[in-house]
Enzyme design. Structure first.
Site, PDB file in Angstrom:
ATOM      1  CG  HIS A   1      81.422  42.512  38.646  1.00 21.16           C
ATOM      2  ND1 HIS A   1      80.364  41.794  38.122  1.00 21.16           N
ATOM      3  CD2 HIS A   1      81.369  42.350  39.988  1.00 21.16           C
ATOM      4  CE1 HIS A   1      79.691  41.222  39.119  1.00 21.16           C
ATOM      5  NE2 HIS A   1      80.282  41.552  40.256  1.00 21.16           N
TER       6      HIS A   1
ATOM      7  CG  ASP B   1      80.090  41.903  34.644  1.00 25.21           C
ATOM      8  OD1 ASP B   1      79.452  42.876  35.095  1.00 25.21           O
ATOM      9  OD2 ASP B   1      80.852  41.209  35.355  1.00 25.21           O
TER      10      ASP B   1
ATOM     11  CB  SER C   1      80.898  40.513  43.475  1.00 25.87           C
ATOM     12  OG  SER C   1      79.846  41.273  42.908  1.00 25.87           O
TER      13      SER C   1
END
Length: 407
Positions: free
Chosen positions: A386, A383, A135
């Protein structure tokens, strides 16, 4: 008394004209060289070799500092990117402090060339640029799509996905160029290959199985790989055989040995299948996480949540960035080079270490309903892996761009 006329040999006149012509040509080349250097944004120091693998010796693009620049950055606007991902659209999901979009990477001894989408698309005309990995690599792919999206007129671009979402293809129709992403978080086959349902307790890899994925990379002109995040564990189950066969042999293998085994399979495939006269291959180093604020002087139990400033300590490295596993990558790439295949490392690790404020934190689409205890403690679901876009991955692509246009 008439003056004597000086007789000049014809050969001297020809020689003089020839020398003048050479002088003009040299001057033109010098001026052109200065113009190209200035317009590319790269101030080359040291050797003038034109070999692509000498780029890093002419200038270390990965060693530098972040400079606040709200005039030139961001390179695109989040709301104007047609294909922005909700996982990375921090402004859309409520983030108010947007300074994370305005930082420019400044190498110590030269300038990073400013990204020129038109130049890149011309370089990609009739070609495939493919990102392969997890990702984080998908985030870099989204960044690249956003970077070129702004110069392509509406209707002259398309986006399609294949294989249940494992393969995404953005196409710039006028250039017959594609920028693709292929989901393969461990590069080799694993029980995490499904792009949606990949969260499993016992991660299992077929360290000798890669063709299922690699057949989709064949014939790409530029390949950009990454694989690190999914290997962050003490050991992993290795399968000899197939997932469909009851005769498969399963064994627990410790890190980094299992990582070495997988990269060996990956490098063997590259050695056999990559067309050295056509394909350029890159490997992106590990992307750091900022999940423990104590590491940079923050409060115990906190992470990147509410962080708005970068880390200023030069050379800072978080504990989650394992140098041992990246040495495995370096060793693998060195081995490939000895076998005649040059894979360029795009070293994003150190420059990304400083950017603790660049993550989505809680400002992203939540794919699963939040629990009451999470809502009461936002840092519990932040998060810190990312990256927001526009943001840090755009610089990763500027580094990639610098290598591509210098090849």
């Amino acid at each position: 008394m008439a003056k004597k006329q000086l007789m000049v040999p014809a050969t001297w006149g020809i020689r003089s004209s020839f020398h003048s012509l050479i002088a003009l040509l040299v001057a033109f080349l010098v001026i052109a060289s200065i113009y190209v250097t200035q317009n590319s944004g790269v101030l080359i120091e040291g050797t003038k070799s034109k070999k692509s693998d000498d780029l890093s010796s002419r200038c270390n693009l990965f060693s530098g500092k972040w400079v606040f620049d709200n005039k030139s950055y961001p390179l695109y606007k989040e709301k104007e990117c047609t294909f922005m991902s909700d996982q990375l659209a921090c402004e859309k999901f409520g983030r108010k402090d947007l300074n994370y979009q305005n930082w420019r990477w400044q190498p110590h001894r030269c300038d990073l060339p400013r990204f020129n989408a038109t130049v890149l698309l011309e370089r990609l005309r009739n070609k495939r640029l493919m990102f392969v990995g997890d990702s984080l690599n998908r985030g870099q792919w989204v960044s690249m799509v956003c970077l070129v999206d702004s110069v392509i007129p509406p209707g002259l671009q398309s986006m399609h996905q294949y294989r249940n979402g494992s393969l995404h293809i953005f196409k710039a129709i006028e250039y017959n160029a594609t920028i693709e992403f292929y989901w393969s978080p461990l590069l080799v086959e694993s029980n995490s290959d499904d792009p949606v349902n990949h969260r499993v307790d016992d991660r299992t890899v077929r360290v000798q199985g890669i063709e299922k994925h690699a057949r989709h990379w064949t014939d790409a002109d530029i390949l950009v790989f990454n694989s690190y995040l999914w290997w962050r564990r003490a050991q992993m189950t290795v399968l000899w055989g197939s997932f469909e066969s009851p005769d498969g042999v399963y064994r627990k293998v410790e890190m980094p040995r299992v990582y070495e085994m997988a990269l060996r399979t990956w490098s063997d495939w590259l050695e056999v299948h990559v067309n050295r006269t056509k394909t350029q291959v890159f490997f992106v180093s590990l992307s750091p996480t900022h999940q423990k604020a104590l590491e940079w002087g923050g409060a115990e139990g906190q992470n990147c949540y509410n962080e708005t400033e970068q880390i200023l300590t030069e050379g800072y490295r978080g504990q989650a960035s394992c140098p041992e596993i990246m040495r495995v990558v370096e060793k693998t790439l060195d081995g490939l080079k000895k076998r005649g295949l040059n894979v360029q490392m795009i070293n994003i690790t150190q420059l990304s270490e400083y950017r603790k404020e660049g993550h989505p934190s809680v400002y992203r689409k939540q794919w699963e309903p939040l629990k009451e205890e999470q809502i009461s403690n936002p840092s519990s679901y932040a998060d810190c892996i990312h990256w927001c876009l526009p943001g840090v991955p755009d610089v990763w692509n500027e580094l990639l761009y610098a290598h591509i246009i210098n090849l």
